[in-house]
Scaffold this active site. Structure first.
Site, PDB file in Angstrom:
ATOM      1  N   GLU A  65      -3.993  -8.059  -4.016  1.00 51.69           N
ATOM      2  CA  GLU A  65      -5.163  -7.959  -3.798  1.00 51.69           C
ATOM      3  C   GLU A  65      -5.872  -9.242  -3.429  1.00 51.69           C
ATOM      4  O   GLU A  65      -6.613  -9.319  -2.377  1.00 51.69           O
ATOM      5  CB  GLU A  65      -6.105  -7.260  -4.961  1.00 51.69           C
ATOM      6  CG  GLU A  65      -5.799  -5.915  -4.938  1.00 51.69           C
ATOM      7  CD  GLU A  65      -4.490  -5.565  -5.815  1.00 51.69           C
ATOM      8  OE1 GLU A  65      -3.905  -4.357  -5.684  1.00 51.69           O
ATOM      9  OE2 GLU A  65      -3.935  -6.381  -6.255  1.00 51.69           O
TER      10      GLU A  65
ATOM     11  N   ASP B 289     -10.480 -13.808  14.621  1.00 55.18           N
ATOM     12  CA  ASP B 289     -10.885 -12.956  15.498  1.00 55.18           C
ATOM     13  C   ASP B 289     -12.334 -13.045  16.048  1.00 55.18           C
ATOM     14  O   ASP B 289     -12.485 -13.029  17.351  1.00 55.18           O
ATOM     15  CB  ASP B 289     -11.033 -11.573  14.778  1.00 55.18           C
ATOM     16  CG  ASP B 289     -11.482 -10.311  15.929  1.00 55.18           C
ATOM     17  OD1 ASP B 289     -10.877 -10.270  17.174  1.00 55.18           O
ATOM     18  OD2 ASP B 289     -12.540  -9.650  15.505  1.00 55.18           O
TER      19      ASP B 289
ATOM     20  N   CYS C  84       2.309  -1.254  -3.599  1.00 51.46           N
ATOM     21  CA  CYS C  84       1.361  -1.691  -4.671  1.00 51.46           C
ATOM     22  C   CYS C  84       0.488  -0.623  -5.249  1.00 51.46           C
ATOM     23  O   CYS C  84       0.381   0.503  -4.649  1.00 51.46           O
ATOM     24  CB  CYS C  84       0.139  -2.539  -3.846  1.00 51.46           C
ATOM     25  SG  CYS C  84       0.609  -4.048  -3.450  1.00 51.46           S
ATOM     26  N   HIS C  85       0.137  -0.428  -6.397  1.00 55.28           N
ATOM     27  CA  HIS C  85      -0.569   0.592  -7.155  1.00 55.28           C
ATOM     28  C   HIS C  85      -2.146   0.640  -6.654  1.00 55.28           C
ATOM     29  O   HIS C  85      -2.566  -0.520  -6.475  1.00 55.28           O
ATOM     30  CB  HIS C  85      -0.549   0.248  -8.529  1.00 55.28           C
ATOM     31  CG  HIS C  85       0.671   0.485  -9.178  1.00 55.28           C
ATOM     32  ND1 HIS C  85       1.717  -0.628  -9.295  1.00 55.28           N
ATOM     33  CD2 HIS C  85       1.344   1.414  -9.884  1.00 55.28           C
ATOM     34  CE1 HIS C  85       2.818  -0.068  -9.964  1.00 55.28           C
ATOM     35  NE2 HIS C  85       2.533   1.005 -10.174  1.00 55.28           N
TER      36      HIS C  85
END
Length: 167
Positions: free
Chosen positions: A122, A136, A84-85
Site C-alpha cells: 500500500e 501526468d 494483495c489482501h
C-alpha cells in the site's frame, strides 16, 4: 544494503508447493499494528519544478492532486496487485517535498493498519501513483521527467519484525 532486525527469509510466500501463485492465508495471524513507509522521487528540470512550486502548471495544483491520488491508490492496492489482501487502512499520508537539489520532488507515503498482514504494498503503491500523477500533470511542460528510486524505507510490526533501509 538493507538492514533487517529479524531473521531473513528465503521462501516466496505467494508460491505454493506446485509453484503456482496463491494468496497467503493470514486467518491464523494475530491483528497487530503495522506501519510501512515508502519513498520515491520525480526528477525534472528546475524550470518545471518552478512551475509546480509557483502553482502555474496548466493542469492546476500538482502536489495536492498527486497527494490525493497517492492516498486513493493506497486504498485500492488490492484491486491493482493480484495477490494483495484488501485492508481496512487506519492511516495514509503522502508527503511531497519539492527539492531544488534534484531538481524535482521527493514523495513519501506512510500507511498504517491494525491487521494480520503488512502494508508495504500500500505504501509503495501510494508513492508510485503519486509520482505518476506528478508526471501526468507536468508532461506538457517536460516529457523527459524521470520517476526514480521507489523503495520501502521502513516497515514495523508483524512476525518479521522491524525493517529499515540503510542509508
Amino acid at each position: 544494503m538493507a538492514r533487517k532486525t529479524s531473521k531473513q527469509t528465503s521462501t516466496l510466500t505467494h508460491i505454493d508447493a506446485k509453484g503456482e501463485a496463491r494468496m497467503v492465508d493470514v486467518s491464523a495471524k494475530p491483528a497487530t499494528e503495522r506501519i510501512a513507509v515508502a519513498e520515491g522521487r520525480v526528477v525534472m528540470s528546475q524550470a518545471t519544478l518552478d512551475l509546480i512550486v509557483s502553482g502555474n502548471a496548466k493542469k492546476g495544483d500538482v502536489l495536492g492532486t498527486a497527494r490525493l491520488a497517492g492516498i486513493m491508490a493506497a486504498k485500492r492496492t488490492s484491486d491493482l496487485i493480484p495477490l494483495c489482501h484488501p485492508l481496512a487502512l487506519s492511516k495514509v499520508t503522502v508527503d511531497i517535498a519539492p527539492d531544488s537539489k534534484l531538481p524535482g520532488c521527493i514523495v513519501r507515503a506512510t500507511v498504517k493498519v491494525t491487521g494480520p498482514t503488512g502494508v508495504e504494498m500500500e505504501a509503495l503503491t501510494a508513492v508510485s501513483v503519486a509520482c505518476l500523477t506528478i508526471y501526468d500533470m507536468i508532461k506538457a511542460a517536460e516529457r523527459g521527467v524521470r520517476i526514480e528510486a521507489i523503495h520501502l524505507v521502513e516497515k514495523k510490526g508483524g512476525k518479521s519484525g522491524h525493517y529499515r533501509a540503510a542509508g
